[in-house]
Scaffold this motif. Structure first.
Motif, PDB file in Angstrom:
ATOM      1  N   ALA A 301       0.829  -1.199   0.000  1.00  0.00           N
ATOM      2  CA  ALA A 301       0.000   0.000   0.000  1.00  0.00           C
ATOM      3  C   ALA A 301       0.869   1.256   0.000  1.00  0.00           C
ATOM      4  O   ALA A 301       2.091   1.201   0.209  1.00  0.00           O
ATOM      5  CB  ALA A 301      -0.905   0.006   1.228  1.00  0.00           C
ATOM      6  N   SER A 302       0.244   2.408  -0.236  1.00  0.00           N
ATOM      7  CA  SER A 302       0.924   3.686  -0.113  1.00  0.00           C
ATOM      8  C   SER A 302       1.070   4.045   1.362  1.00  0.00           C
ATOM      9  O   SER A 302       0.377   3.494   2.223  1.00  0.00           O
ATOM     10  CB  SER A 302       0.131   4.784  -0.834  1.00  0.00           C
ATOM     11  N   LEU A 303       1.970   4.980   1.656  1.00  0.00           N
ATOM     12  CA  LEU A 303       2.155   5.443   3.028  1.00  0.00           C
ATOM     13  C   LEU A 303       1.302   6.678   3.257  1.00  0.00           C
ATOM     14  O   LEU A 303       1.422   7.674   2.540  1.00  0.00           O
ATOM     15  CB  LEU A 303       3.626   5.772   3.288  1.00  0.00           C
ATOM     16  N   LEU A 304       0.458   6.602   4.278  1.00  0.00           N
ATOM     17  CA  LEU A 304      -0.437   7.702   4.628  1.00  0.00           C
ATOM     18  C   LEU A 304       0.026   8.359   5.933  1.00  0.00           C
ATOM     19  O   LEU A 304       0.752   7.748   6.724  1.00  0.00           O
ATOM     20  CB  LEU A 304      -1.862   7.183   4.782  1.00  0.00           C
ATOM     21  N   PRO A 305      -0.392   9.600   6.193  1.00  0.00           N
ATOM     22  CA  PRO A 305       0.045  10.293   7.413  1.00  0.00           C
ATOM     23  C   PRO A 305      -0.303   9.544   8.690  1.00  0.00           C
ATOM     24  O   PRO A 305       0.429   9.632   9.681  1.00  0.00           O
ATOM     25  CB  PRO A 305      -0.695  11.630   7.342  1.00  0.00           C
ATOM     26  N   ARG A 364      -3.555  13.675  -0.425  1.00  0.00           N
ATOM     27  CA  ARG A 364      -2.591  12.840  -1.137  1.00  0.00           C
ATOM     28  C   ARG A 364      -1.757  12.016  -0.159  1.00  0.00           C
ATOM     29  O   ARG A 364      -1.617  12.354   1.017  1.00  0.00           O
ATOM     30  CB  ARG A 364      -1.674  13.691  -2.009  1.00  0.00           C
ATOM     31  N   GLU A 365      -1.170  10.932  -0.680  1.00  0.00           N
ATOM     32  CA  GLU A 365      -0.321  10.057   0.118  1.00  0.00           C
ATOM     33  C   GLU A 365       0.988  10.761   0.450  1.00  0.00           C
ATOM     34  O   GLU A 365       1.452  11.618  -0.293  1.00  0.00           O
ATOM     35  CB  GLU A 365      -0.008   8.769  -0.654  1.00  0.00           C
ATOM     36  N   VAL A 366       1.586  10.361   1.554  1.00  0.00           N
ATOM     37  CA  VAL A 366       2.920  10.884   1.871  1.00  0.00           C
ATOM     38  C   VAL A 366       3.941  10.279   0.908  1.00  0.00           C
ATOM     39  O   VAL A 366       4.814  10.969   0.378  1.00  0.00           O
ATOM     40  CB  VAL A 366       3.299  10.575   3.331  1.00  0.00           C
ATOM     41  N   VAL A 367       3.841   8.977   0.664  1.00  0.00           N
ATOM     42  CA  VAL A 367       4.638   8.302  -0.363  1.00  0.00           C
ATOM     43  C   VAL A 367       3.704   7.369  -1.122  1.00  0.00           C
ATOM     44  O   VAL A 367       3.108   6.459  -0.527  1.00  0.00           O
ATOM     45  CB  VAL A 367       5.808   7.490   0.238  1.00  0.00           C
ATOM     46  N   HIS A 368       3.554   7.593  -2.414  1.00  0.00           N
ATOM     47  CA  HIS A 368       2.695   6.729  -3.224  1.00  0.00           C
ATOM     48  C   HIS A 368       3.384   5.394  -3.468  1.00  0.00           C
ATOM     49  O   HIS A 368       4.609   5.325  -3.601  1.00  0.00           O
ATOM     50  CB  HIS A 368       2.374   7.405  -4.554  1.00  0.00           C
ATOM     51  N   ARG A 369       2.619   4.338  -3.552  1.00  0.00           N
ATOM     52  CA  ARG A 369       3.192   3.001  -3.730  1.00  0.00           C
ATOM     53  C   ARG A 369       3.971   2.861  -5.027  1.00  0.00           C
ATOM     54  O   ARG A 369       4.893   2.033  -5.118  1.00  0.00           O
ATOM     55  CB  ARG A 369       2.084   1.951  -3.672  1.00  0.00           C
ATOM     56  N   ASP A 370       3.646   3.667  -6.050  1.00  0.00           N
ATOM     57  CA  ASP A 370       4.399   3.608  -7.291  1.00  0.00           C
ATOM     58  C   ASP A 370       5.766   4.275  -7.174  1.00  0.00           C
ATOM     59  O   ASP A 370       6.618   4.128  -8.067  1.00  0.00           O
ATOM     60  CB  ASP A 370       3.610   4.288  -8.425  1.00  0.00           C
ATOM     61  N   ASP A 371       5.965   5.043  -6.102  1.00  0.00           N
ATOM     62  CA  ASP A 371       7.239   5.724  -5.872  1.00  0.00           C
ATOM     63  C   ASP A 371       7.961   5.133  -4.675  1.00  0.00           C
ATOM     64  O   ASP A 371       8.748   5.813  -3.999  1.00  0.00           O
ATOM     65  CB  ASP A 371       7.017   7.218  -5.623  1.00  0.00           C
ATOM     66  N   LEU A 372       7.748   3.868  -4.405  1.00  0.00           N
ATOM     67  CA  LEU A 372       8.263   3.225  -3.200  1.00  0.00           C
ATOM     68  C   LEU A 372       8.839   1.876  -3.533  1.00  0.00           C
ATOM     69  O   LEU A 372       8.289   1.120  -4.338  1.00  0.00           O
ATOM     70  CB  LEU A 372       7.104   3.107  -2.201  1.00  0.00           C
ATOM     71  N   VAL A 373       9.995   1.564  -2.941  1.00  0.00           N
ATOM     72  CA  VAL A 373      10.619   0.249  -3.159  1.00  0.00           C
ATOM     73  C   VAL A 373      10.953  -0.355  -1.795  1.00  0.00           C
ATOM     74  O   VAL A 373      11.483   0.321  -0.913  1.00  0.00           O
ATOM     75  CB  VAL A 373      11.886   0.385  -4.028  1.00  0.00           C
ATOM     76  N   LEU A 374      10.615  -1.618  -1.626  1.00  0.00           N
ATOM     77  CA  LEU A 374      10.903  -2.317  -0.378  1.00  0.00           C
ATOM     78  C   LEU A 374      12.373  -2.705  -0.346  1.00  0.00           C
ATOM     79  O   LEU A 374      12.949  -3.145  -1.329  1.00  0.00           O
ATOM     80  CB  LEU A 374      10.035  -3.576  -0.246  1.00  0.00           C
ATOM     81  N   LEU A 375      12.985  -2.539   0.819  1.00  0.00           N
ATOM     82  CA  LEU A 375      14.391  -2.889   0.986  1.00  0.00           C
ATOM     83  C   LEU A 375      14.560  -4.114   1.856  1.00  0.00           C
ATOM     84  O   LEU A 375      15.666  -4.560   2.079  1.00  0.00           O
ATOM     85  CB  LEU A 375      15.152  -1.695   1.582  1.00  0.00           C
TER      86      LEU A 375
END
Length: 375
Positions: A301-305, A364-375
């Motif tokens: 999912a995206s990151l929300l506040p 809006r999301e703090v970090v959208h899932r399309d702009d996020l990579v799991l490490l």
């Protein structure tokens, strides 16, 4: 050589697009470009290019080439002087490449990249289009980090990593890493009793090896460790890698059994996320609660506040930030949609409440899932 090994070398022979990376130590001597070394490299690339294979060259050497003209005896330690040397040396290096390739009827084009060029959405799409058009026009792109403007915070760190990421960006079939040694050894190749490792099929093959961290030339930034890390980036994205010396570039491009072959271990990923994972460092930290960690890692999912408990560092909207679990583990990296100064007042609150109180822009999301990579 095994059947699998022959098949792996055949990938090099049949590749239609190859990225070749050459380091400073393979191009320069005493702070000057070694024209004979450069000519041998260009001759080998041109032979493969004339056969119909598209080649992208990632070339170090700008800083090293600028040392002698500036009266410097060794690579400077401070960034400003490195950038000055790169500014002088880059033009000299490109002039030598242009002349050498012109002898084969080939044109070259300079592509200088920064991390921003390949992590921000509009920039990386433009970078891809530039490469595609250059190759379509029969030009040999010559790539380097834009050392004259890159800051410490936005540097690739070494051209081995840049080459691995470029091979993914241009959809290469093979990455050829040229070193000052002829392959990966199970110890220091200068000492007796060590032997070359001809194939690497995964991380388990690397565990027993003693891999040096620094080079021997004194003009580059990366040793064998950076090359192995670059190979891991490429192979995890489905691209085979051959590591050998610049003196064996002709054999390697012909698919002959030289150096070390790293077999692909994964499949191609979204280009921008690969760059985000391997070419950036977090400019700040967002600390998450357990629910947000589960949402990111299990539901993608995206990151929300509502899931953020604290904000650390100074960053602007669009910067990469690290997303950290309650136990201090960095679980993901993403491009943030808010400035650091905006976030403290939003923490723990739902986007619906924020939109009602502050306006639709805060939904809006703090970090959208399309702009996020799991490490």
């Amino acid at each position: 050589m095994t059947v699998q090994s022959r098949a792996g070398r055949a990938e090099a022979l049949n590749a239609t697009r190859i990225v070749v990376k050459v380091g400073s130590s393979s191009l320069t001597q005493r702070g000057r470009i070694d024209l004979e070394r450069l000519r041998l490299l260009v001759d080998a690339i041109a032979a493969r290019r004339v056969d119909g294979t598209e080649v992208v060259l990632v070339s170090s050497g700008a800083i090293a080439a600028g040392l002698a003209p500036m009266g410097l005896r060794s690579r400077p330690r401070d960034l400003a002087t490195q950038q000055a040397a790169a500014s002088v040396g880059q033009g000299l290096l490109m002039a030598r490449y242009s002349d050498a390739f012109a002898a084969h009827g080939l044109r070259v084009g300079q592509v200088l990249l920064t991390v921003d060029d390949v992590t921000r959405r509009s920039h990386y799409r433009n970078a891809y289009r530039t490469f595609a058009r250059l190759l379509e026009l029969g030009v040999v792109p010559i790539v380097n980090e834009n050392d004259t403007v890159a800051t410490t915070e936005i540097r690739f760190g070494d051209n081995d990593r840049l080459a691995a990421l470029t091979s993914h960006l241009v959809h290469a079939d093979l990455l050829l890493l040229l070193s000052d040694v002829d392959g990966l050894y199970d110890g220091d190749p200068r000492k007796p009793g060590t032997s070359m490792v001809t194939e690497i099929r995964g991380a388990a093959d690397l565990e027993p090896l003693a891999i040096g961290k620094t080079g021997t030339s004194g003009v580059g930034t990366g040793g064998m460790q950076t090359k192995v890390e670059a190979a891991a980036i490429a192979t995890e994205a489905g691209i085979p890698v051959v590591l050998t010396s610049a003196g064996h570039v002709g054999e390697a491009l012909r698919g002959e059994p030289v150096g070390t072959l790293f077999h692909p271990t994964g499949r191609r990923r979204k280009t921008r996320l690969l760059w985000l994972a391997h070419a950036t460092s977090g400019q700040g930290i967002l600390r998450l609660d357990d629910g947000a960690v589960r949402a990111l890692t299990q539901r993608r999912a995206s990151l929300l506040p509502a899931g953020i408990t604290a904000v650390e560092g100074t960053f602007s909207a669009g910067d990469p930030v690290d997303l950290v679990s309650p136990t201090g583990v960095v679980v993901a990296r993403g491009l943030v949609n808010y400035d650091a100064s905006e976030l403290p007042d939003l923490l723990g609150r739902s986007t619906r409440d924020l939109a009602r109180e502050l306006g639709a822009a805060y939904e809006r999301e703090v970090v959208h899932r399309d702009d996020l990579v799991l490490l």
